[in-house]
Each structure stands twice: as structure tokens, then as C-alpha cells.
Design a protein around this motif. Structure first.
Motif, mmCIF file in Angstrom:
data_model
loop_
_atom_site.group_PDB
_atom_site.id
_atom_site.type_symbol
_atom_site.label_atom_id
_atom_site.label_comp_id
_atom_site.label_asym_id
_atom_site.label_seq_id
_atom_site.Cartn_x
_atom_site.Cartn_y
_atom_site.Cartn_z
ATOM 1 N N ARG A 1 0.954 -1.354 -0.031
ATOM 2 C CA ARG A 1 0.150 -0.117 -0.051
ATOM 3 C C ARG A 1 0.750 1.352 0.011
ATOM 4 N N LEU A 2 2.218 1.016 -0.410
ATOM 5 C CA LEU A 2 2.815 2.442 -0.926
ATOM 6 C C LEU A 2 2.273 3.326 -1.652
ATOM 7 N N VAL A 3 1.624 2.855 -2.834
ATOM 8 C CA VAL A 3 1.088 3.722 -3.589
ATOM 9 C C VAL A 3 -0.205 2.861 -3.963
ATOM 10 N N PHE A 4 -1.437 3.765 -3.832
ATOM 11 C CA PHE A 4 -2.574 3.056 -4.294
ATOM 12 C C PHE A 4 -3.688 3.960 -4.538
ATOM 13 N N ARG A 5 -4.717 3.528 -5.075
ATOM 14 C CA ARG A 5 -5.875 4.346 -5.388
ATOM 15 C C ARG A 5 -6.920 3.952 -4.408
ATOM 16 N N LEU A 6 -7.831 5.041 -4.142
ATOM 17 C CA LEU A 6 -9.133 4.714 -3.487
ATOM 18 C C LEU A 6 -9.964 4.057 -4.344
ATOM 19 N N ARG A 7 -10.514 2.816 -3.908
ATOM 20 C CA ARG A 7 -11.432 2.104 -4.815
ATOM 21 C C ARG A 7 -12.689 2.629 -4.961
ATOM 22 N N GLU A 8 -13.259 3.681 -4.199
ATOM 23 C CA GLU A 8 -14.654 4.238 -4.053
ATOM 24 C C GLU A 8 -14.371 5.686 -4.793
ATOM 25 N N ASP A 9 -13.150 6.201 -5.279
ATOM 26 C CA ASP A 9 -12.948 7.509 -5.816
ATOM 27 C C ASP A 9 -11.737 7.685 -6.576
ATOM 28 N N PRO A 10 -11.389 8.069 -7.586
ATOM 29 C CA PRO A 10 -10.171 8.186 -8.223
ATOM 30 C C PRO A 10 -9.233 9.203 -7.789
ATOM 31 N N THR A 11 -8.850 8.804 -6.185
ATOM 32 C CA THR A 11 -7.852 9.358 -5.415
ATOM 33 C C THR A 11 -6.631 8.488 -5.358
ATOM 34 N N PHE A 12 -5.323 9.065 -5.873
ATOM 35 C CA PHE A 12 -4.269 8.311 -5.781
ATOM 36 C C PHE A 12 -3.477 8.855 -4.438
ATOM 37 N N LEU A 13 -3.034 7.903 -3.725
ATOM 38 C CA LEU A 13 -2.385 8.087 -2.506
ATOM 39 C C LEU A 13 -0.974 7.389 -2.378
ATOM 40 N N PHE A 14 -0.009 8.412 -1.822
ATOM 41 C CA PHE A 14 1.443 8.048 -1.816
ATOM 42 C C PHE A 14 1.826 7.885 -0.149
ATOM 43 N N HIS A 15 2.510 6.967 0.203
ATOM 44 C CA HIS A 15 3.063 6.697 1.631
ATOM 45 C C HIS A 15 4.119 7.820 1.743
ATOM 46 N N GLU A 16 4.381 8.176 2.839
ATOM 47 C CA GLU A 16 5.350 9.306 3.155
ATOM 48 C C GLU A 16 6.824 8.859 2.863
ATOM 49 N N SER A 17 7.086 7.539 2.754
ATOM 50 C CA SER A 17 8.215 7.130 2.209
ATOM 51 C C SER A 17 8.665 7.288 0.851
ATOM 52 N N VAL A 18 7.641 7.211 -0.104
ATOM 53 C CA VAL A 18 7.759 7.469 -1.421
ATOM 54 C C VAL A 18 7.909 8.756 -1.619
ATOM 55 N N VAL A 19 6.984 9.722 -1.044
ATOM 56 C CA VAL A 19 7.018 10.964 -1.094
ATOM 57 C C VAL A 19 8.472 11.663 -0.856
ATOM 58 N N ALA A 20 9.119 11.007 0.324
ATOM 59 C CA ALA A 20 10.091 11.683 0.456
ATOM 60 C C ALA A 20 11.545 11.500 -0.472
ATOM 61 N N ALA A 21 11.219 10.048 -1.055
ATOM 62 C CA ALA A 21 12.220 10.070 -2.316
ATOM 63 C C ALA A 21 11.845 10.699 -3.299
ATOM 64 N N LEU A 22 10.663 11.030 -3.842
ATOM 65 C CA LEU A 22 10.490 11.896 -4.988
ATOM 66 C C LEU A 22 10.729 13.227 -4.507
ATOM 67 N N SER A 23 10.626 13.710 -3.225
ATOM 68 C CA SER A 23 10.976 15.158 -2.922
ATOM 69 C C SER A 23 12.567 15.265 -3.133
ATOM 70 N N ALA A 24 13.320 14.236 -2.589
ATOM 71 C CA ALA A 24 14.791 14.247 -2.465
ATOM 72 C C ALA A 24 15.308 14.288 -4.096
ATOM 73 N N ALA A 25 14.421 13.690 -4.947
ATOM 74 C CA ALA A 25 15.046 13.753 -6.373
ATOM 75 C C ALA A 25 14.949 15.021 -7.192
ATOM 76 N N ASP A 26 14.274 16.142 -6.421
ATOM 77 C CA ASP A 26 14.067 17.422 -6.987
ATOM 78 C C ASP A 26 13.409 17.311 -8.209
ATOM 79 N N LEU A 27 12.435 16.790 -8.381
ATOM 80 C CA LEU A 27 11.466 16.837 -9.627
ATOM 81 C C LEU A 27 10.674 18.047 -9.708
ATOM 82 N N SER A 28 10.295 18.257 -11.078
ATOM 83 C CA SER A 28 9.715 19.602 -11.278
ATOM 84 C C SER A 28 8.196 19.207 -11.627
ATOM 85 N N GLY A 29 7.439 20.097 -11.514
ATOM 86 C CA GLY A 29 6.040 20.031 -11.711
ATOM 87 C C GLY A 29 5.140 19.475 -10.685
#
Length: 208
Positions: free
Chosen positions: A154-182
Motif C-alpha cells: 500500500r505504498l501507492v494505491f488508489r481509493l476504490r470508491e474514488d479516483p484519488t491516488f495516495l502516496f506513502h510518506e516514504s515514497v513522497v520523501a524519495a520523490l522530494s529528494a530527487a528534486d523533480l519538477s511540476g
């Protein structure tokens, strides 16, 4: 409410907000199924094609994240996620086309890993949960559901009831550290339907 502080929603930020991108003629027909809650790899036989429908085309340079009707990410974004071996998350090569310029190192991200994880008493909706006919106004996650799912599933998943995508804080930290744009993230416990329109990019990562 434990998980409300561990999960984030993903949204556009910075330069990516100046453009609207959409699939154009020549995009593989299978990519029309990107919102499906099941794998589509047998339906996608070729590359996607995306064009610019709004924004200054002359100044366009692709970011690492763009929202179309779905989520378009760069090779750099994809490489950050690769070590997590995310179940139910697939990538489909897609070209961004702007006149005679083509950027090929982009992918549609298809998140079909899903859980019925909305806490119905704490969340706020407009509509009815019956048949999932609602608009999500404020979200709280159901800890009784998520505690039963191993974290790696469940590090990354979508709500079954709604098209909302959720990212665990560990994944967010990795993406933030990569200095990605947009891209930017908002923690679930500070997310609402109106927060997507707030101009507070400096706080978008919400105390990682």
C-alpha cells in the motif's frame, strides 16, 4: 486517524500548472483505460501521444509531472519509484508532441492497486456513498482497512470508491529528494477539495 498523517495526494505545481495536456490522435487506444481498477497491459500495444491544449506552446518545456485526465510522469520520476517494486503500478511510454518537437522519455502511470479505504464517518462528501455517487470534499482513511495490508502493498494505491491516488510518506520523501519538477504533495489530513486551488507551493510537501 493514524494514516491521515502518513499519506499524501499528488498534484501539479510550478510550471506544469501553466499547461493542459491531453491525448491526441495516434495515441494507443488502450490508454483510454487508464482509470481502470485492473491491469491494462494486454490492451496497450503501442506508445501514447499527448499534445498541448492550453498554454504558451512556444515556451513549453516538459516537467517531471503533468496531470492530463491521468498522470503523466518523466523517466526520472519512474526511476525514483522503481526500487519500491510497487504492486499494481504500471508505466506506458508516451510521447509529448509540440509541433515538430517530440519528448519521448515520459510515461502514463496507471495505478490499479486499490483499497476501499475511505472512513465514511470522518470524511466529507457531496452525494451518496451508495453506488459511489459522490464528490469527495475532505478525506480521512480507514485505519481498520489499512492496518491489515502490509506496507509494501500500500505504498501507492488508489481509493476504490474514488479516483484519488495516495502516496506513502516514504515514497513522497524519495520523490522530494530527487528534486523533480511540476509536482507537489499534500498530506491527507490537510487535504480538501479546495486545497488544490490554494497558492502555497512552499508548504506543498507538508512537513516531511
Amino acid at each position: 486517524m493514524k494514516y491521515d498523517s502518513e499519506y499524501y495526494t499528488l498534484g501539479e505545481s510550478g510550471d506544469s500548472t501553466s499547461y493542459m495536456l491531453n491525448q491526441i490522435e495516434g495515441s494507443d487506444d488502450g490508454l483510454e483505460r487508464l482509470m481502470s481498477l485492473f491491469p491494462i497491459h494486454r490492451k496497450v500495444l503501442g506508445a501514447g501521444r499527448v499534445g498541448i491544449s492550453e498554454g504558451n506552446r512556444a515556451k513549453f518545456q516538459p516537467c517531471d509531472y503533468h496531470e492530463t485526465a491521468e498522470q503523466l510522469v518523466s523517466e526520472r520520476f519512474r526511476q525514483v519509484l522503481a526500487p519500491f517494486n510497487l504492486p499494481g503500478v504500471d508505466f506506458y511510454q508516451t510521447n509529448i508532441v509540440n509541433g515538430d518537437k517530440i519528448w519521448s522519455e515520459h510515461y502514463y502511470m496507471h495505478i490499479w492497486n486499490h483499497y476501499q479505504a475511505i472512513h465514511k464517518k470522518r470524511s466529507e462528501i457531496s452525494g451518496t456513498y451508495v453506488g459511489d455517487r459522490f464528490t469527495l470534499l475532505k478525506l480521512s482513511l480507514d485505519e481498520e482497512v489499512l492496518v491489515q495490508v502490509p506496507l509494501e502493498k500500500r505504498l501507492v494505491f488508489r481509493l476504490r470508491e474514488d479516483p484519488t491516488f495516495l502516496f506513502h510518506e516514504s515514497v513522497v520523501a524519495a520523490l522530494s529528494a530527487a528534486d523533480l519538477s511540476g509536482l507537489g504533495f499534500r498530506r491527507v489530513d490537510s487535504w480538501s477539495i479546495g486545497s488544490a486551488f490554494e497558492d502555497d507551493d512552499d508548504d506543498f510537501y507538508d512537513d516531511l
